[in-house]
Design a protein around this motif. Structure first.
Motif, short mmCIF file in Angstrom:
data_model
loop_
_atom_site.label_atom_id
_atom_site.label_comp_id
_atom_site.label_asym_id
_atom_site.label_seq_id
_atom_site.Cartn_x
_atom_site.Cartn_y
_atom_site.Cartn_z
N ILE A 1 6.19 3.70 5.70
CA ILE A 1 5.82 4.27 4.34
C ILE A 1 4.59 3.69 3.72
CG2 ILE A 1 6.70 3.82 2.10
CD1 ILE A 1 9.53 3.35 3.00
N ALA A 2 4.02 2.33 4.12
CA ALA A 2 2.89 2.14 3.60
C ALA A 2 1.68 2.72 4.01
CB ALA A 2 2.67 0.61 4.03
N ALA A 3 1.72 3.09 5.49
CA ALA A 3 0.73 3.99 6.01
C ALA A 3 1.00 5.36 5.57
CB ALA A 3 1.14 4.21 7.70
N GLN A 4 1.83 6.02 5.36
CA GLN A 4 1.92 7.25 4.51
C GLN A 4 1.25 7.24 3.08
OE1 GLN A 4 3.18 10.38 5.88
NE2 GLN A 4 1.89 10.98 3.93
N LEU A 5 1.56 6.09 2.45
CA LEU A 5 1.09 5.86 1.12
C LEU A 5 -0.37 5.77 1.17
CD1 LEU A 5 3.54 3.54 -0.60
CD2 LEU A 5 3.26 5.70 -1.15
N ALA A 6 -1.10 5.22 2.14
CA ALA A 6 -2.50 4.83 2.44
C ALA A 6 -3.00 6.26 2.73
CB ALA A 6 -2.79 3.91 3.63
N ALA A 7 -2.41 7.11 3.56
CA ALA A 7 -2.84 8.69 3.98
C ALA A 7 -2.87 9.29 2.57
CB ALA A 7 -1.99 9.20 4.88
N ASP A 8 -1.80 9.21 1.63
CA ASP A 8 -1.63 10.09 0.63
C ASP A 8 -3.09 9.48 -0.48
OD1 ASP A 8 0.53 11.28 1.46
OD2 ASP A 8 1.78 9.98 0.29
N ALA A 9 -3.18 8.57 -0.35
CA ALA A 9 -4.35 7.80 -1.18
C ALA A 9 -5.60 8.33 -0.85
CB ALA A 9 -4.46 6.21 -1.37
N GLU A 10 -5.95 8.47 0.59
CA GLU A 10 -7.16 9.05 1.06
C GLU A 10 -7.31 10.56 0.62
OE1 GLU A 10 -9.95 8.78 5.09
OE2 GLU A 10 -7.58 8.84 5.26
N ARG A 11 -6.22 11.19 0.78
CA ARG A 11 -6.40 12.40 0.37
C ARG A 11 -6.52 12.73 -0.97
NH1 ARG A 11 -2.16 13.11 4.32
NH2 ARG A 11 -0.64 12.83 2.60
N ALA A 12 -6.08 11.83 -1.87
CA ALA A 12 -6.37 11.84 -3.01
C ALA A 12 -7.48 11.17 -3.69
CB ALA A 12 -5.34 11.19 -3.77
N GLY A 13 -8.54 10.99 -2.89
CA GLY A 13 -9.78 10.76 -3.22
C GLY A 13 -10.28 9.09 -3.31
N ALA A 14 -9.19 8.37 -2.76
CA ALA A 14 -9.56 6.99 -2.65
C ALA A 14 -10.85 6.61 -1.72
CB ALA A 14 -8.29 6.06 -2.09
N THR A 15 -11.64 5.50 -2.13
CA THR A 15 -12.58 5.28 -1.26
C THR A 15 -12.31 3.72 -0.44
OG1 THR A 15 -13.64 3.85 -3.30
CG2 THR A 15 -14.47 6.19 -2.98
N ALA A 16 -11.42 3.18 -0.71
CA ALA A 16 -10.73 2.24 0.16
C ALA A 16 -9.16 2.14 0.10
CB ALA A 16 -11.49 0.98 -0.20
N ILE A 17 -8.60 1.35 1.11
CA ILE A 17 -7.16 1.16 0.92
C ILE A 17 -6.92 -0.39 0.87
CG2 ILE A 17 -4.99 1.51 2.35
CD1 ILE A 17 -6.02 3.87 1.10
N ASN A 18 -6.28 -0.90 0.07
CA ASN A 18 -5.62 -2.10 -0.04
C ASN A 18 -4.22 -2.31 0.40
OD1 ASN A 18 -6.75 -4.98 -1.56
ND2 ASN A 18 -4.69 -4.79 -1.37
#
Length: 219
Positions: A1-18
């Motif tokens: 779930i955390a990995a999927q949320l990170a991938a979603d954030a990248e697609r949404a335009g995030a510049t880093a993942i915490n």
């Protein structure tokens, strides 16, 4: 779930993942490493791994070097403890400064750990601008000025960090007082401040406000 949320954030335009290591239940070092790798492997962005372990020690150099070897996009580690100056130096040395360390815990350890080589800090939002000024003071060698700013906010930070729920109350009440939030309400379920603690918090905020700029925009 955390990995999927990170991938979603990248697609949404995030510049880093915490991502925070799961510490609600006891875990083996190997399973924590697997968790972090799962998140890093799903994204191409720089990843910050946060570790706050109230029940024991946080991850150390072995974890950092293993994860960095497996995942080059693992770039930062956020830790919350005091007294980790030697660990910060060891991580920088072991990774060739390819993994930086952020200090958390409300910014309380900034003056201690900045000389050890932390790359930044993640305090609460309510005093983020004050910590930016402290950081710039330290970059310019103005330690006395940084100390003076720190001394001014230290009673508030120390009070807020007595419990994590108290931190939420203190942060939101100060954000509301500064005009950044329209309300200091903390969502349920929470630990309510007793009347004495609430009055003391209000006095701390009243002492802080004259030295803090007020926001002109509410969110």
């Amino acid at each position: 779930i955390a990995a999927q949320l990170a991938a979603d954030a990248e697609r949404a335009g995030a510049t880093a993942i915490n991502t925070a290591l799961p510490r609600a239940f006891a875990s083996s070092p190997g399973s924590l490493l697997d968790y972090a790798r799962a998140v890093c492997d799903r994204v191409s962005l720089p990843v910050i791994v946060q570790d706050w372990n109230p029940a024991g020690a946080s991850v150390g150099v072995d974890f950092v070097t293993a994860l960095r070897t497996a995942c080059p996009n693992f770039r930062y580690l956020k830790l919350e403890e005091p007294g980790i100056g030697p660990l910060v130096r060891e991580i920088l040395s072991a990774t060739g400064r390819q993994v930086g360390v952020f200090s958390g815990w409300g910014g309380l350890h900034l003056l201690e750990l900045a000389p050890a080589g932390i790359v930044g800090l993640m305090p609460g939002l309510a005093l983020a601008d004050v910590f930016v000024r402290m950081w710039r003071d330290l970059e310019q060698g103005a330690w006395a000025e940084a100390y003076e700013r720190f001394a001014g906010v230290s009673p508030f930070i120390q009070f807020s960090l007595q419990t994590f729920e108290q931190f939420h109350h203190a942060e939101k009440r100060l954000l509301a007082a500064r005009g950044i939030l329209s309300s200091g309400t903390v969502r349920p379920v929470t630990v309510e401040l007793n009347p004495d603690a609430g009055r003391y918090l209000d006095r701390l905020i009243a002492c802080l406000l004259p030295a803090l700029p007020l926001s002109v925009q509410r969110h």
